[in-house]
Enzyme design. Structure first.
Site, PDB file in Angstrom:
ATOM      1  N   HIS A  25       8.240  43.041  56.466  1.00  0.00           N
ATOM      2  CA  HIS A  25       9.435  42.494  55.829  1.00  0.00           C
ATOM      3  C   HIS A  25      10.704  43.185  56.316  1.00  0.00           C
ATOM      4  O   HIS A  25      11.743  42.541  56.493  1.00  0.00           O
ATOM      5  CB  HIS A  25       9.302  42.649  54.309  1.00  0.00           C
ATOM      6  CG  HIS A  25      10.453  42.110  53.527  1.00  0.00           C
ATOM      7  ND1 HIS A  25      10.618  40.763  53.286  1.00  0.00           N
ATOM      8  CD2 HIS A  25      11.502  42.734  52.919  1.00  0.00           C
ATOM      9  CE1 HIS A  25      11.716  40.577  52.563  1.00  0.00           C
ATOM     10  NE2 HIS A  25      12.270  41.757  52.327  1.00  0.00           N
ATOM     11  N   ASP A  78      18.297  31.563  61.606  1.00  0.00           N
ATOM     12  CA  ASP A  78      16.971  30.960  61.496  1.00  0.00           C
ATOM     13  C   ASP A  78      16.130  31.717  60.478  1.00  0.00           C
ATOM     14  O   ASP A  78      16.351  32.901  60.225  1.00  0.00           O
ATOM     15  CB  ASP A  78      16.258  30.972  62.849  1.00  0.00           C
ATOM     16  CG  ASP A  78      15.879  32.383  63.281  1.00  0.00           C
ATOM     17  OD1 ASP A  78      16.777  33.227  63.425  1.00  0.00           O
ATOM     18  OD2 ASP A  78      14.681  32.651  63.450  1.00  0.00           O
ATOM     19  N   HIS A 118      12.848  34.294  49.132  1.00  0.00           N
ATOM     20  CA  HIS A 118      12.132  35.063  48.122  1.00  0.00           C
ATOM     21  C   HIS A 118      10.858  34.306  47.794  1.00  0.00           C
ATOM     22  O   HIS A 118      10.634  33.903  46.651  1.00  0.00           O
ATOM     23  CB  HIS A 118      13.013  35.288  46.896  1.00  0.00           C
ATOM     24  CG  HIS A 118      13.457  36.711  46.743  1.00  0.00           C
ATOM     25  ND1 HIS A 118      13.778  37.274  45.539  1.00  0.00           N
ATOM     26  CD2 HIS A 118      13.609  37.706  47.653  1.00  0.00           C
ATOM     27  CE1 HIS A 118      14.128  38.541  45.711  1.00  0.00           C
ATOM     28  NE2 HIS A 118      14.034  38.818  46.990  1.00  0.00           N
ATOM     29  N   ARG A 121      24.924  39.496  48.208  1.00  0.00           N
ATOM     30  CA  ARG A 121      25.249  40.892  48.532  1.00  0.00           C
ATOM     31  C   ARG A 121      25.228  41.131  50.036  1.00  0.00           C
ATOM     32  O   ARG A 121      25.978  41.977  50.540  1.00  0.00           O
ATOM     33  CB  ARG A 121      24.289  41.840  47.803  1.00  0.00           C
ATOM     34  CG  ARG A 121      24.516  41.867  46.299  1.00  0.00           C
ATOM     35  CD  ARG A 121      23.777  43.020  45.635  1.00  0.00           C
ATOM     36  NE  ARG A 121      22.333  42.949  45.848  1.00  0.00           N
ATOM     37  CZ  ARG A 121      21.503  42.201  45.135  1.00  0.00           C
ATOM     38  NH1 ARG A 121      21.972  41.431  44.165  1.00  0.00           N
ATOM     39  NH2 ARG A 121      20.211  42.200  45.383  1.00  0.00           N
TER      40      ARG A 121
END
EC number: 6.3.5.3
Length: 709
Positions: free
Chosen positions: A36, A470, A84, A105
């Site tokens: 991630h 992308d 998410h 943010r």
């Protein structure tokens, strides 16, 4: 310890350190080296996206939190896309809401004011009640955060497929505006700066980065989901923009928490963080949890010592926690200490340079034997046009305050692209596109196709694409067939963006989108493209007796189409001929500026039939002659439902002008019919098809299924 590291990675860090990391250090490494955060299975390919363009201020090679592009007159736009997915599968409301908060943010971390959001949602079959629950709460989460924080949701995508039954995809894109000389970096270039943290740290989101880097297990993973607080997010937004001139760098605390934010901000330098100085939401938190917590609504600032008091005073006016927690050091070591004792002491470069992986690939491109389509026309029309992918998304948009800040020029759903006004008087069009069905057939053509489709969609409002981000969403990269589609999609995206000279300035990779049985989703790359309106803006309108012009050549290419998906039609995937997409888009833009057309719709999902239906839902009828369609097949069903690229449906009162303009550009166009007042009637070769029931389904489907669900 519940680590997500491979044995080879653990051996690698032991060799580099010449020792065994302690338990807390392992957790830091696990976060920073997670797929991630580190892009360890993808970064080598993403570098192929880089395009040197004079208008790029901050691009993919800068590896910052968002990309920035010069739009003239001293202004720049900042653009980012995130997802998410895993959190939304567990807690759809907070998963989606925190996705919105995180992307906002990222935008303000550049010193930019967010002016627009887009949401791209993919869920499973709505006949399954859980999927209705997921979608309803995903939409509610996006609405709750976006509406509360005052950033309009101006458009997006919503589609349905069984592949997302256990893995909904929730993508959010954001656009911000900033004076180009005021853009802030997310990294530092000198030691001695103080690290200032705004916000409370809690126990939500523990291990979130690692959680997002593995498949869903079906076990209780709610602790990895962050909790949204849009009102705190609004404070963070307002104060960050207020103090941007007083700080040297800004970093959102997202995946991996402080472990990742501090390491990335240090940028090869070092840092010392005193854990006891971090404001906590929960008393007596484990110091290790403090380091990797992903509590939302927190920002990290690198600040000159002389400006620290002023920065924190701005937060104190809102009674929002702000604390100096450490500093940037010249020694390239990341240290987290607790009351003077080092709990973590790791070389910055070791953290920033995880092992890179090139996994085996297996060609899964399908060789399909072409067969003539033999389907009854009437029932095929009704079945395809009733598909949930093609219904109005008005019920979804109605949940969002899309006119807050009064910058929205085109209402969501009223055109193929969203349009917002900019401070310099220009208009910016934005569009997101993905095509997982095509990617399942041919990921390379899909990669080209989603770029081309986004480019065409911008053209329908008079804009020319200038920048893109992308999001690449796939299953487990260690599976050869999954990694193959990933590599092929990147190859296609890279080829198309280079052809259109559109730089990709950022993006995201999301692997491990699989269910608990290890079944991956369909490969789902996504492109978000933005471009400036070149002259006049087209707001679609339908007029009686307008001529229907089909721009572009139709081919018997049904692979990956909606028709093929529904009826299991064997066919080759469309070959994306980028030159045709470019030239047809130029015809549309020229026609808009010459005020020759009143309506433009690119042909994509559902083919020509769906584009004609988009005219009919305006309260009119359409009559066409299929013999006028320029095509390589005389099969009516194939002509109506082919999803060949490079095509548009145009409404005009000067059809010969369109045909001649197209001919001058080297592409074909044909007058195939007219608009009439026979409400909800599609006339094909003198046969009427009454679509009243389908029109009613178009307007009411989502409210009936979700609103009453």
């Amino acid at each position: 310890m519940g680590l997500n590291l491979l044995p080879i990675e653990m051996d690698d860090i032991r060799k580099r350190l010449d020792r065994e990391p302690n338990e807390i250090e392992w957790r830091v490494i696990d976060a920073v080296w997670s797929e991630h955060c580190s892009y360890k299975s993808s970064k080598i390919f993403l570098k192929s996206f880089s395009i040197d363009s004079p208008n790029v201020i901050m691009g993919i090679k800068d590896w910052q939190d968002a990309g920035a592009v010069d739009i003239g007159d001293g202004w720049a736009i900042v653009i980012k896309v995130e997802s998410h997915n895993h959190p939304s599968a567990i807690d759809p409301f907070n998963g989606a809401a925190t996705g919105v908060g995180g992307i906002i943010r990222d935008i303000i971390s550049k010193g930019a004011k967010p002016i627009a959001l887009m949401d791209m949602i993919r869920v499973g079959n709505l006949k399954i009640r859980k999927n209705v629950w997921l979608l309803k709460n995903i939409i509610a989460g996006i609405a709750a955060y976006g509406n509360s924080i005052g950033v309009p949701v101006v458009g997006g995508e919503l589609s349905f497929d069984d592949t997302y039954n256990d893995n909904p995809l929730v993508d959010v894109a954001a656009i911000g505006i900033v004076r180009k000389d005021k853009i802030k970096p997310s990294i530092v270039d000198k030691a001695g700066l103080k690290l200032v943290l705004a916000g409370l740290t809690g126990i939500d989101g523990l291990g979130g980065a690692s959680f997002a880097s593995r498949k869903l297990s079906g076990e209780d993973e709610i602790g990895a989901v962050q909790i949204a607080d849009p009102f705190a997010g609004k404070i963070i937004l307002d104060v960050t923009l207020e103090i941007a001139d007083k700080v040297e760098a800004i970093k959102d605390l997202g995946g991996g928490g402080l472990a990742v934010a501090v390491t990335e901000m240090a940028n090869g330098l070092g840092a010392i963080v005193d854990i006891e100085k971090i404001p906590l939401r929960v008393k007596n938190m484990n110091p290790a949890d403090v380091i990797i917590s992903e509590t939302q609504e927190r920002m990290l600032y690198a600040v000159e010592e002389k400006n620290v008091e002023e920065v924190c005073k701005a937060f104190e006016e809102y009674e929002y926690p702000c604390s100096v927690i450490g500093e940037i050091t010249s020694e390239p070591i990341i240290k987290f200490r607790y009351f003077g004792k080092d709990l973590v002491s790791l070389p910055t470069n070791a953290l920033l340079e995880p092992p890179k992986f090139l996994w085996p690939i297996k060609n899964v491109r399908k060789n399909v034997e072409e067969k003539n389509v033999d389907l009854p026309l009437e029932s095929t029309i009704y079945t395809v046009l009733s598909h949930p992918d093609l219904v109005s998304k008005e019920w979804v948009y109605s949940q969002f305050d899309y006119e807050v800040n009064t910058s929205t020029v085109v209402k969501p759903g009223d055109a193929n692209g969203a349009v917002v006004s900019l401070p310099n008087g220009k208009l910016l069009a934005i569009k997101a596109d993905g095509n997982p069905d095509l990617c399942s057939e041919d990921a390379y053509e899909c990669g080209k196709g989603i770029v081309a489709e986004a480019y065409r969609n911008l053209a329908t409002v008079g804009a020319r694409g200038m920048v893109a981000v992308d999001h690449l969403q796939f299953g487990d990269p260690k599976k050869p067939e999954v990694y193959y589609t990933f590599v092929e999609a990147i190859r296609g995206i890279g080829e198309a963006t280079r052809f259109f000279n559109i730089p990709i300035v950022g993006g995201k990779v999301s692997f491990y989108n699989e269910n608990s049985q290890g079944k991956p989703i369909k490969p789902t790359p996504l492109i978000v493209m933005a471009g400036l309106v070149q002259g006049k803006l087209l707001k679609n309108r339908v007029e009686d007796s307008s001529y229907v012009v089909l721009l572009g050549y139709t081919r018997k290419e049904l692979g990956g189409s909606l028709l093929s998906k529904i009826f299991k039609v064997p066919s080759q995937a469309p070959k994306v001929r980028l030159q045709e997409d470019l030239l047809s888009s130029e015809v549309v833009i020229d026609a808009i500026n010459e005020e020759k057309i009143t309506f433009a719709k690119d042909i994509s999902r559902g083919g020509l039939a769906a584009s004609l239906f988009n005219i009919i839902v305006h309260g009119y009828g359409v009559e066409i002659s299929t013999k006028s369609i320029l095509s390589d097949t005389d099969n009516v069903v194939e002509n109506l439902f082919s999803e060949s690229s490079g095509r548009f449906v145009i409404l005009t009162n000067e059809p010969e002008w369109i045909v001649e303009k197209s001919r001058s550009k080297g592409i074909v166009a044909s007058i195939i019919g007219k608009v009439n007042k026979k409400t909800s009637i599609l006339t094909i070769d003198n046969t009427d098809y009454d679509l009243k029931t389908i029109v009613n389904n178009y307007f009411n489907f989502l409210e009936e299924v979700i609103g009453n669900g």
